[in-house]
Scaffold this active site. Sequence first.
Site, mmCIF file in Angstrom:
data_model
loop_
_atom_site.group_PDB
_atom_site.id
_atom_site.type_symbol
_atom_site.label_atom_id
_atom_site.label_comp_id
_atom_site.label_asym_id
_atom_site.label_seq_id
_atom_site.Cartn_x
_atom_site.Cartn_y
_atom_site.Cartn_z
ATOM 1 N N LYS A 108 9.432 11.208 3.081
ATOM 2 C CA LYS A 108 10.772 12.191 4.339
ATOM 3 C C LYS A 108 10.022 10.882 5.213
ATOM 4 C CE LYS A 108 8.149 11.734 7.689
ATOM 5 N NZ LYS A 108 7.165 10.901 8.129
ATOM 6 N N ASP A 157 9.635 9.930 13.934
ATOM 7 C CA ASP A 157 9.050 10.130 12.483
ATOM 8 C C ASP A 157 8.047 10.498 12.480
ATOM 9 O OD1 ASP A 157 8.869 7.754 9.777
ATOM 10 O OD2 ASP A 157 6.973 8.556 11.130
ATOM 11 N N ILE A 213 1.956 3.826 3.676
ATOM 12 C CA ILE A 213 1.536 5.018 2.637
ATOM 13 C C ILE A 213 1.234 5.123 1.596
ATOM 14 C CG2 ILE A 213 4.414 5.973 2.979
ATOM 15 C CD1 ILE A 213 1.099 8.443 3.745
ATOM 16 N N SER A 225 8.292 -4.484 -4.463
ATOM 17 C CA SER A 225 8.024 -4.303 -2.893
ATOM 18 C C SER A 225 8.272 -5.935 -3.290
ATOM 19 C CB SER A 225 7.216 -3.727 -2.827
ATOM 20 O OG SER A 225 6.890 -3.723 -1.703
ATOM 21 N N ARG A 226 8.653 -6.466 -2.212
ATOM 22 C CA ARG A 226 9.501 -7.900 -1.924
ATOM 23 C C ARG A 226 7.412 -8.505 -1.531
ATOM 24 N NH1 ARG A 226 12.979 -6.963 3.543
ATOM 25 N NH2 ARG A 226 10.441 -5.786 3.663
HETATM 26 P P1 NAP Z 1 5.626 0.140 5.988
HETATM 27 O O1 NAP Z 1 3.957 0.436 6.046
HETATM 28 O O2 NAP Z 1 6.462 -0.478 6.560
HETATM 29 O O3 NAP Z 1 6.258 0.157 4.201
HETATM 30 C C1 NAP Z 1 7.253 0.619 4.037
HETATM 31 C C2 NAP Z 1 7.439 -0.778 2.786
HETATM 32 O O4 NAP Z 1 8.216 -0.918 2.395
HETATM 33 C C3 NAP Z 1 6.631 -2.619 4.029
HETATM 34 O O5 NAP Z 1 5.982 -2.496 3.319
HETATM 35 C C4 NAP Z 1 8.052 -3.185 2.706
HETATM 36 O O6 NAP Z 1 7.325 -3.674 1.777
HETATM 37 C C5 NAP Z 1 9.001 -2.312 1.844
HETATM 38 N N1 NAP Z 1 10.186 -2.660 2.393
HETATM 39 C C6 NAP Z 1 11.463 -2.642 2.091
HETATM 40 N N2 NAP Z 1 12.606 -2.614 3.102
HETATM 41 C C7 NAP Z 1 11.950 -2.855 3.951
HETATM 42 C C8 NAP Z 1 13.266 -2.495 5.666
HETATM 43 N N3 NAP Z 1 14.854 -2.879 5.585
HETATM 44 N N4 NAP Z 1 11.832 -2.955 6.414
HETATM 45 C C9 NAP Z 1 10.593 -3.014 5.943
HETATM 46 N N5 NAP Z 1 9.562 -2.553 5.061
HETATM 47 C C10 NAP Z 1 10.568 -2.662 4.268
HETATM 48 O O7 NAP Z 1 5.721 1.704 5.979
HETATM 49 P P2 NAP Z 1 5.593 2.992 5.925
HETATM 50 O O8 NAP Z 1 4.423 3.793 6.521
HETATM 51 O O9 NAP Z 1 4.802 2.578 4.657
HETATM 52 O O10 NAP Z 1 6.341 4.161 5.556
HETATM 53 C C11 NAP Z 1 7.201 4.634 4.673
HETATM 54 C C12 NAP Z 1 7.778 5.574 4.895
HETATM 55 O O11 NAP Z 1 6.848 6.959 4.489
HETATM 56 C C13 NAP Z 1 8.781 5.841 5.971
HETATM 57 O O12 NAP Z 1 9.742 6.231 5.398
HETATM 58 C C14 NAP Z 1 7.640 7.171 6.289
HETATM 59 O O13 NAP Z 1 7.976 7.810 7.292
HETATM 60 C C15 NAP Z 1 7.083 7.609 5.230
HETATM 61 N N6 NAP Z 1 5.693 8.209 6.166
HETATM 62 C C16 NAP Z 1 4.827 7.377 5.940
HETATM 63 C C17 NAP Z 1 3.051 8.409 6.815
HETATM 64 C C18 NAP Z 1 2.252 6.716 7.631
HETATM 65 O O14 NAP Z 1 1.458 7.600 7.904
HETATM 66 N N7 NAP Z 1 2.248 5.780 7.802
HETATM 67 C C19 NAP Z 1 3.091 9.262 6.335
HETATM 68 C C20 NAP Z 1 4.014 9.654 5.628
HETATM 69 C C21 NAP Z 1 5.016 9.471 5.404
HETATM 70 P P3 NAP Z 1 8.252 -4.986 0.952
HETATM 71 O O15 NAP Z 1 8.019 -6.023 2.327
HETATM 72 O O16 NAP Z 1 6.469 -5.292 0.175
HETATM 73 O O17 NAP Z 1 9.322 -4.693 0.767
#
Ligand code: NAP
Length: 303
Positions: free
Chosen positions: A87, A165, A11, A33-34
């Site tokens: 969120k 989610d 996101i 970010s890691r």
């Molecule tokens: P994601 O792709 O998994 O990204 C989250 C990032 O957070 C990871 O790439 C990771 O980056 C970092 N991170 C740090 N600690 C972590 C842990 N313990 N476990 C996993 N990742 C960790 O997730 P996302 O889809 O962007 O979602 C993140 C948030 O945005 C959620 O709350 C979600 O509800 C919200 N959101 C998502 C979307 C969607 O379409 N995907 C839409 C709206 C809102 P590093 O490895 O570089 O640290």
Amino acid sequence: MKLALVGIGKIALDQHVPALTASADWELAATVSRNGTVEGVEAFTRIEDMLAARPDIPVVSLCLPPVPRFAAASAALRAGRHVMLEKPPGASLSEVHELQTIARDQGVTLYTTWHSRQAHAVAAARRWLAGRRIDSGRITWREDVRKWHPGQDWIFAAGGMGVFDPGINALSILTHILPRPVHLTAAELDFPANRDAPIAARLAMTQGISADFDFRQQGPQTWDMEFQTDGGSLALRMGGNLLEIDGQPAGGEDTIMGEYPALYARMAELVRGGASEVDLSPMVLVADAFTLGRRITVEPFEF
Ligand code: NAP
């Protein structure tokens, strides 16, 4: 204003970075970010290092999954930074209450964003429903987790919320547009045998409103809400972007590209006005579903 973006995943790259780049209010000054980075932006792997090295950055926006969110948010608030939360704003209600207290004590802004409330037809739906009596409502939020959350194992871990989610996006619209508050009366939650968060959920709420959330949808995806009222029917389709009144198209636009610019414009307004905006009503419904819900074990799930 300079801003640091934390948690460079899907996101952050899909929505936050483009919204920040296009905004006259914001300069993306650092990432934390890691693994993830943004080209041309100073990158840190630990938030404590960023906070120590960059006292010139007053605002931190967190795009982490909910479980690691509290530690990062509290560190930023205690360092006197304004904080914007993706969120859901946390993994539990009590931790967000604590963030609220820290923000108040520090005299900084805390903004719990709900991006779906910025969808094109939500404001019009809220205006249309005002003053009408809801007789019944049906939410259908069915999407393919493999398409939208590829490999995101955190989503099925405890605190990841599973199908809530995306489902919480529907609840964020619901709690925003209804003229009177709803509460949850019953729920059924389907947990894959090998996971700690539900893959599907069915909710019953007051005002005759039900919700059907499912992460196993193949083919066309469905993000619909339909309401019958004493003054006609209203439907929101495509995640709040398209409006129908009495079965006829009544406005909106089928794109989500306006949601994040609107969130960042609101954050700029809150920071400038010295205000916070914290609304936990969508998350209360999710917490109540976990409290009241009957648990059903379904077949194991692998990405
Ligand atoms: P994601 O792709 O998994 O990204 C989250 C990032 O957070 C990871 O790439 C990771 O980056 C970092 N991170 C740090 N600690 C972590 C842990 N313990 N476990 C996993 N990742 C960790 O997730 P996302 O889809 O962007 O979602 C993140 C948030 O945005 C959620 O709350 C979600 O509800 C919200 N959101 C998502 C979307 C969607 O379409 N995907 C839409 C709206 C809102 P590093 O490895 O570089 O640290």
